[in-house]
Design an enzyme around this catalytic site. Structure first.
Site, PDB file in Angstrom:
ATOM      1  N   HIS A  57       0.934  -1.026  -0.612  1.00 45.01           N
ATOM      2  CA  HIS A  57      -0.234  -0.471   0.207  1.00 45.01           C
ATOM      3  C   HIS A  57       1.043   1.347   0.127  1.00 45.01           C
ATOM      4  CE1 HIS A  57      -2.544   2.965   1.673  1.00 45.01           C
ATOM      5  NE2 HIS A  57      -3.040   2.780   0.971  1.00 45.01           N
ATOM      6  N   CYS A  58       1.620   1.231   0.435  1.00 49.55           N
ATOM      7  CA  CYS A  58       2.890   2.579   0.343  1.00 49.55           C
ATOM      8  C   CYS A  58       3.828   2.531  -0.447  1.00 49.55           C
ATOM      9  CB  CYS A  58       3.692   2.197   1.931  1.00 49.55           C
ATOM     10  SG  CYS A  58       2.733   2.220   3.648  1.00 49.55           S
ATOM     11  N   ILE A  59       5.007   1.750  -0.701  1.00 51.99           N
ATOM     12  CA  ILE A  59       5.742   1.933  -1.768  1.00 51.99           C
ATOM     13  C   ILE A  59       5.140   2.709  -3.665  1.00 51.99           C
ATOM     14  CG2 ILE A  59       8.039   2.091  -2.863  1.00 51.99           C
ATOM     15  CD1 ILE A  59       8.863  -0.212  -0.380  1.00 51.99           C
ATOM     16  N   ILE A  61       2.204   4.403  -3.984  1.00 56.08           N
ATOM     17  CA  ILE A  61       1.327   4.987  -3.809  1.00 56.08           C
ATOM     18  C   ILE A  61       1.831   6.330  -3.072  1.00 56.08           C
ATOM     19  CG2 ILE A  61      -1.566   4.964  -3.114  1.00 56.08           C
ATOM     20  CD1 ILE A  61      -2.023   2.125  -3.273  1.00 56.08           C
ATOM     21  N   ASP A  62       2.242   6.212  -1.965  1.00 52.98           N
ATOM     22  CA  ASP A  62       2.300   7.160  -1.094  1.00 52.98           C
ATOM     23  C   ASP A  62       3.153   8.446  -2.044  1.00 52.98           C
ATOM     24  OD1 ASP A  62       0.892   5.846   0.455  1.00 52.98           O
ATOM     25  OD2 ASP A  62       2.351   6.101   2.058  1.00 52.98           O
TER      26      ASP A  62
END
Length: 221
Positions: A57-59, A61-62
């Site tokens: 979910h992080c790398i 998208i964020d």
């Protein structure tokens, strides 16, 4: 901003090593050996290893939250966007290497049975968010391959907002592995029997560097 910087640091460095992997492969150089050698420097280098793309979910998208916000301030975050382009292109690269392997055997990707090993985005978990394995499966199917998967942590393909396969995890037996035209190692779960896979997969595409020392020919992707 602190979380974004940490995520962007990883995204950019993974993008760099993924690009280096493509270059090294064209030159006949083992990128994993290169990274391991560079990591012997006692300071100033953090080893990142290539793979089939980014997941979680992080790398993936964020970093693009900052890209969006920066535009409000008239700024263009070139490093972030470039690393995103490189990482998003990796599933296509894996499919291309799979096609090359099949071509070497006188086979076309269209109509071939391809088994994807590991559909969680990283090893030893069941998290499917933004998994590059799913992108690989969709690309293979779009090119006419008959796609299946095996993942001890994801026994049935879950309902996802943007992706759908009516599939369940295939058992990894000698007979079943041999029934496929190609096997793509996308996520290197510890529970896989790697010796069994190596012995019985007709064509083995390795995106994780698990088979660097294998005597049998393995396609590095």
């Amino acid at each position: 901003m602190t979380k974004l910087l940490e995520n962007i640091h990883r995204a950019v460095n993974i993008g760099l090593v993924n690009e280096m992997k493509v270059v090294a492969d064209r030159m006949g150089i083992d990128i994993f050996e290169v990274v391991d050698a560079a990591a012997t420097k006692p300071f100033g280098f953090t080893p990142y290893y290539p793979g089939p793309g980014l997941g979680g979910h992080c790398i993936p998208i964020d970093p693009f939250y900052l890209t969006w916000k920066a535009r409000e301030y008239g700024l263009h975050t070139r490093f972030i966007e470039l690393s995103g382009e490189v990482n998003q292109a990796m599933p296509e690269y894996v499919v291309s290497k799979t096609m090359d392997g099949l071509n070497d055997q006188g086979k076309a990707l269209k109509g071939s049975r391809v088994l994807v090993l590991g559909i969680a985005y990283k090893k030893n978990v069941d998290d499917m968010r933004e998994s590059p394995s799913v992108a690989i499966m969709e690309l293979l199917e779009a090119k006419g391959a008959q796609v299946a998967y095996s993942d001890p942590h994801v026994l049935h393909f879950p309902k996802m907002r943007e992706h759908h396969f009516e599939l369940s995890s295939e058992p990894l037996t000698a007979e079943n592995l041999a029934s496929f035209d190609a096997v793509v190692l996308a996520t290197d779960h510890d529970r896989f029997d790697y010796e069994l896979i190596l012995e019985h997969a007709p064509i083995l595409v390795d995106t994780r560097g698990k088979y660097r020392a294998a005597n049998k020919t393995v396609i590095k992707a």
